[in-house]
Motif scaffolding. Structure first.
Motif, PDB file in Angstrom:
ATOM      1  N   SER A 104       0.853  -1.188   0.000  1.00  0.00           N
ATOM      2  CA  SER A 104       0.000   0.000   0.000  1.00  0.00           C
ATOM      3  C   SER A 104       0.888   1.237   0.000  1.00  0.00           C
ATOM      4  O   SER A 104       2.092   1.163   0.238  1.00  0.00           O
ATOM      5  N   ARG A 105       0.271   2.394  -0.264  1.00  0.00           N
ATOM      6  CA  ARG A 105       1.033   3.630  -0.162  1.00  0.00           C
ATOM      7  C   ARG A 105       1.319   3.895   1.316  1.00  0.00           C
ATOM      8  O   ARG A 105       0.487   3.604   2.176  1.00  0.00           O
ATOM      9  N   PRO A 106       2.468   4.461   1.633  1.00  0.00           N
ATOM     10  CA  PRO A 106       2.760   4.761   3.043  1.00  0.00           C
ATOM     11  C   PRO A 106       1.833   5.857   3.561  1.00  0.00           C
ATOM     12  O   PRO A 106       1.457   6.777   2.827  1.00  0.00           O
ATOM     13  N   ASP A 107       1.463   5.732   4.825  1.00  0.00           N
ATOM     14  CA  ASP A 107       0.594   6.709   5.475  1.00  0.00           C
ATOM     15  C   ASP A 107       1.416   7.432   6.533  1.00  0.00           C
ATOM     16  O   ASP A 107       1.839   6.824   7.514  1.00  0.00           O
ATOM     17  N   PHE A 108       1.654   8.723   6.308  1.00  0.00           N
ATOM     18  CA  PHE A 108       2.368   9.552   7.272  1.00  0.00           C
ATOM     19  C   PHE A 108       1.366  10.481   7.923  1.00  0.00           C
ATOM     20  O   PHE A 108       0.473  11.007   7.256  1.00  0.00           O
ATOM     21  N   ARG A 109       1.495  10.692   9.227  1.00  0.00           N
ATOM     22  CA  ARG A 109       0.571  11.573   9.935  1.00  0.00           C
ATOM     23  C   ARG A 109       1.321  12.354  10.997  1.00  0.00           C
ATOM     24  O   ARG A 109       2.373  11.933  11.469  1.00  0.00           O
ATOM     25  N   GLY A 110       0.771  13.493  11.358  1.00  0.00           N
ATOM     26  CA  GLY A 110       1.369  14.329  12.384  1.00  0.00           C
ATOM     27  C   GLY A 110       0.290  15.174  13.042  1.00  0.00           C
ATOM     28  O   GLY A 110      -0.795  15.371  12.494  1.00  0.00           O
ATOM     29  N   GLY A 111       0.578  15.666  14.234  1.00  0.00           N
ATOM     30  CA  GLY A 111      -0.406  16.476  14.928  1.00  0.00           C
ATOM     31  C   GLY A 111       0.150  17.013  16.234  1.00  0.00           C
ATOM     32  O   GLY A 111       1.344  16.911  16.525  1.00  0.00           O
ATOM     33  N   ALA A 112      -0.753  17.597  16.993  1.00  0.00           N
ATOM     34  CA  ALA A 112      -0.396  18.158  18.289  1.00  0.00           C
ATOM     35  C   ALA A 112      -1.475  17.794  19.297  1.00  0.00           C
ATOM     36  O   ALA A 112      -2.641  17.632  18.944  1.00  0.00           O
TER      37      ALA A 112
END
Length: 114
Positions: free
Chosen positions: A100-108
């Motif tokens: 699958s396509r890589p899933d990158f995530r970020g937040g606070a």
């Protein structure tokens, strides 16, 4: 065999039913010991950082990979307000449908302690 299971179940129930409530004096001693330890060695008191890695699967169906992290960015002087940065990565590798396509995530994350 059935009798042994009944005895084991009764023993387990008795252990779980026993409630342990430490005295207030013991709680105060533990709290004071922790404070004294960090006052003597302030360099040992570090901010909490978290890194979690998970994975699993099978050769025929592929593998899942998941990595998440969290680190403190800012904390108020009184310690009641805190902002943490978060980030992560996940992907499915292999199997009948391929990667699958890589899933990158970020937040606070903002935390307020009452």
């Amino acid at each position: 065999m059935h009798f042994k299971l009944v005895i084991l179940f009764c023993a387990l129930t008795a252990v779980l039913a026993y409630s342990y409530e430490p005295s207030e004096l013991a709680d105060a001693a533990i709290e004071n010991a922790d404070l004294a330890y960090y006052e003597l060695q302030p360099e040992l008191h570090r901010e909490r950082r978290q890194l979690t890695a998970q994975g699993g699967g099978s050769p025929g169906k592929g593998f899942d990979i998941n990595v998440d992290g969290r680190a403190p960015v800012w904390k108020s002087e009184n310690g009641r307000h805190q902002i943490d940065a978060t980030g992560g990565y996940s992907q499915h590798l292999g199997g009948p449908y391929g990667n699958s396509r890589p899933d990158f995530r970020g937040g606070a994350v903002y935390t307020f302690r009452f």
